[in-house]
Design a protein around this motif. Structure first.
Motif, mmCIF file in Angstrom:
data_model
loop_
_atom_site.group_PDB
_atom_site.id
_atom_site.type_symbol
_atom_site.label_atom_id
_atom_site.label_comp_id
_atom_site.label_asym_id
_atom_site.label_seq_id
_atom_site.Cartn_x
_atom_site.Cartn_y
_atom_site.Cartn_z
ATOM 1 N N SER A 63 0.833 -1.205 0.000
ATOM 2 C CA SER A 63 0.000 0.000 0.000
ATOM 3 C C SER A 63 0.866 1.253 0.000
ATOM 4 C CB SER A 63 -0.921 -0.010 1.232
ATOM 5 O OG SER A 63 -0.171 -0.213 2.416
ATOM 6 N N ALA A 119 -0.209 5.133 0.814
ATOM 7 C CA ALA A 119 -1.455 5.559 1.452
ATOM 8 C C ALA A 119 -1.362 6.927 2.092
ATOM 9 C CB ALA A 119 -1.786 4.537 2.539
ATOM 10 N N GLY A 170 1.629 4.004 4.353
ATOM 11 C CA GLY A 170 1.433 2.818 3.525
ATOM 12 C C GLY A 170 2.650 1.918 3.634
ATOM 13 N N TYR A 209 7.003 2.820 3.390
ATOM 14 C CA TYR A 209 8.032 2.573 4.413
ATOM 15 C C TYR A 209 9.054 1.546 3.918
ATOM 16 C CZ TYR A 209 5.268 5.048 7.974
ATOM 17 O OH TYR A 209 4.598 6.001 8.694
ATOM 18 N N PHE A 263 -5.836 4.929 -0.713
ATOM 19 C CA PHE A 263 -6.094 4.161 0.508
ATOM 20 C C PHE A 263 -5.877 5.068 1.724
ATOM 21 C CE2 PHE A 263 -4.132 1.470 3.910
ATOM 22 C CZ PHE A 263 -5.220 0.655 4.180
ATOM 23 N N TRP A 299 -5.788 5.064 6.032
ATOM 24 C CA TRP A 299 -5.777 4.302 7.285
ATOM 25 C C TRP A 299 -5.545 5.271 8.453
ATOM 26 C CZ3 TRP A 299 -1.805 3.816 10.934
ATOM 27 C CH2 TRP A 299 -2.017 2.849 11.931
ATOM 28 N N THR A 354 -10.177 2.096 8.191
ATOM 29 C CA THR A 354 -9.502 1.530 7.019
ATOM 30 C C THR A 354 -10.414 1.775 5.829
ATOM 31 O OG1 THR A 354 -8.448 -0.234 8.314
ATOM 32 C CG2 THR A 354 -8.541 -0.578 5.961
ATOM 33 N N ASN A 404 2.228 -5.405 3.197
ATOM 34 C CA ASN A 404 0.859 -5.585 3.654
ATOM 35 C C ASN A 404 -0.153 -5.126 2.596
ATOM 36 O OD1 ASN A 404 -1.325 -5.952 5.263
ATOM 37 N ND2 ASN A 404 -0.942 -4.149 6.554
ATOM 38 N N LEU A 405 -1.009 -6.050 2.196
ATOM 39 C CA LEU A 405 -1.953 -5.813 1.101
ATOM 40 C C LEU A 405 -2.872 -7.026 1.044
ATOM 41 C CD1 LEU A 405 -1.873 -3.516 -1.042
ATOM 42 C CD2 LEU A 405 -0.681 -5.059 -2.542
ATOM 43 N N PHE A 456 -5.883 -7.765 10.007
ATOM 44 C CA PHE A 456 -7.004 -7.370 9.147
ATOM 45 C C PHE A 456 -7.299 -8.456 8.099
ATOM 46 C CE2 PHE A 456 -8.571 -5.132 5.307
ATOM 47 C CZ PHE A 456 -9.645 -4.417 5.838
ATOM 48 N N PRO A 463 5.165 4.657 16.396
ATOM 49 C CA PRO A 463 5.612 3.334 15.930
ATOM 50 C C PRO A 463 5.091 2.933 14.540
ATOM 51 C CG PRO A 463 4.502 3.218 18.069
ATOM 52 C CD PRO A 463 4.210 4.559 17.496
ATOM 53 N N THR A 464 4.228 3.746 13.931
ATOM 54 C CA THR A 464 3.664 3.357 12.628
ATOM 55 C C THR A 464 4.777 3.119 11.609
ATOM 56 O OG1 THR A 464 1.808 4.799 13.112
ATOM 57 C CG2 THR A 464 1.990 4.007 10.839
ATOM 58 N N GLY A 465 4.665 2.025 10.915
ATOM 59 C CA GLY A 465 5.622 1.748 9.847
ATOM 60 C C GLY A 465 6.896 1.072 10.326
ATOM 61 N N GLY A 506 7.330 -1.892 11.506
ATOM 62 C CA GLY A 506 7.385 -3.255 10.965
ATOM 63 C C GLY A 506 7.733 -3.242 9.484
ATOM 64 N N ASP A 507 7.225 -2.260 8.772
ATOM 65 C CA ASP A 507 7.515 -2.164 7.333
ATOM 66 C C ASP A 507 8.957 -1.742 7.100
ATOM 67 O OD1 ASP A 507 4.802 -2.732 6.729
ATOM 68 O OD2 ASP A 507 4.310 -0.672 7.249
#
Ligand code: AMP
Length: 311
Positions: free
Chosen positions: A8, A10, A27, A31, A80, A82, A98, A124-125, A151, A232-234, A236-237
């Motif tokens: 994504s 986003a 998205g 990242y 997209f 989020w 979402t 993630n998608l 999700f 913390p967003t992103g 993991g990416d």
């Protein structure tokens, strides 16, 4: 060596105990692509946005050497969106909204110039799209890494399992590993998930680091203890981007090299959380990355003799 990143791109709206953003660029593929761009010099994006997505942000990807030929722009449609909210414990978050928008009917078209890529990162998608991306590559890449989230476990478990059976490495967080396997113990969870297809499993544990499993062994990398975790967003990416970017740069997919890749991934994640969104990730220098990796080395390196040897 070239790397394709699917995922994504986003708009995100994020709220943490330290602040709140309106729509900013986010998205998974944003990242991942940015983090990977510091390692893999030929990173190719496959994603979709609406015509509301700013041109400057696409140019920003390009200025990081990211090829955007595979980024589709849908006229008259929305990107997209989020939004998420973190509480004092920044290890967990609530998804507030979402809105799939352009992702709802995303048809991942692979440009001819992307064929023959050796590394594929499925961010993630929808698992359906992840599977299509694999199937549309004429030659199977040397390494396929896939990320996903709860999700998709909730709404598309069968498709997710099908996509998982086609990849080499799955990256998910600890809660998702428990949900997917039905096991609380991460060791048991890893066994069950590996039986679903992936040879390797990377479990991200937020501020508690990351585990990399193969069939017989497990490697652990801590997260760097940071004074301030802003958003913390992103993370993991960025972890996934640093991980596969390093593997693509070094062209070595042995388990030993994957351990090093986990450290580079963890370093990229540690930068990401220092500012909102992709802000920190877009302005890094090689020197900063090297110094950060050195901090990881210093954090875990110790000299020790077994008791038997000291007597
Ligand atoms: P992470 O914090 O690493 O889990 O990734 C957060 C990013 O994932 C955000 O920038 C979101 O835009 C993106 N994201 C959240 N939910 C989804 C979803 N269902 N599909 C694709 N991307 C998503």
């Amino acid at each position: 060596m070239s790397l394709i990143v699917v995922g994504s791109v986003a708009f995100d709206a994020i709220e943490t105990p330290f602040g709140k953003t309106d729509k900013i660029v986010g998205g998974a593929a944003s990242y991942i692509g940015l983090a990977a761009s510091y390692f893999a010099k030929s990173t190719k994006l496959i994603a979709v946005v609406g015509d509301d997505f700013p041109k400057e942000d696409i140019e920003n990807f390009e200025s990081h050497g990211i090829d955007t030929e595979g980024l589709q722009i849908k006229e008259g449609e929305k990107s997209f969106f989020w939004s998420g909210k973190y509480h004092m414990n920044m290890n967990t978050r609530d998804t507030v909204t979402t809105e799939l928008n352009v992702l709802e009917n995303f048809d991942p078209i692979i440009p001819e110039s992307y064929q023959d890529c050796q590394f594929l990162m499925l961010g993630n998608l929808s698992p359906q799209v992840q599977k299509q991306a694999i199937e549309r590559l004429v030659n199977r890449p040397k390494l396929i890494v896939m990320d996903t989230m709860n999700f998709w476990m909730d709404i598309a478990l069968d498709e997710l399992k099908e996509a998982m059976s086609m990849v080499d490495i799955l990256t998910i967080n600890d809660e998702e590993a428990r949900q997917l396997s039905g096991e609380y113990s991460l060791v048991k969870a890893a066994k069950k998930i590996q039986a679903m297809g992936p040879t390797y499993l990377a479990i991200k544990k937020g501020e508690h680091g990351a585990l990399l499993f193969n069939h017989n062994s497990v490697f652990f990398a801590p997260a760097l203890p940071l004074e301030d975790v802003f958003d913390p967003t992103g993370a993991g990416d960025a972890f996934a981007g640093g991980f596969i970017g390093y593997l693509a740069k070094t062209r070595d997919i042995s388990f030993d090299n994957m351990k090093r890749a986990v450290i580079f991934g963890s370093a990229m994640a540690s930068f990401t959380v220092e500012k909102f969104g992709t802000e920190r990730l877009v302005n890094l220098t090689q020197k900063e990355i090297d110094e950060r990796v050195q901090e990881f080395i210093d954090l875990v390196q110790f000299d020790i003799a077994l008791i038997e040897d000291t007597i």
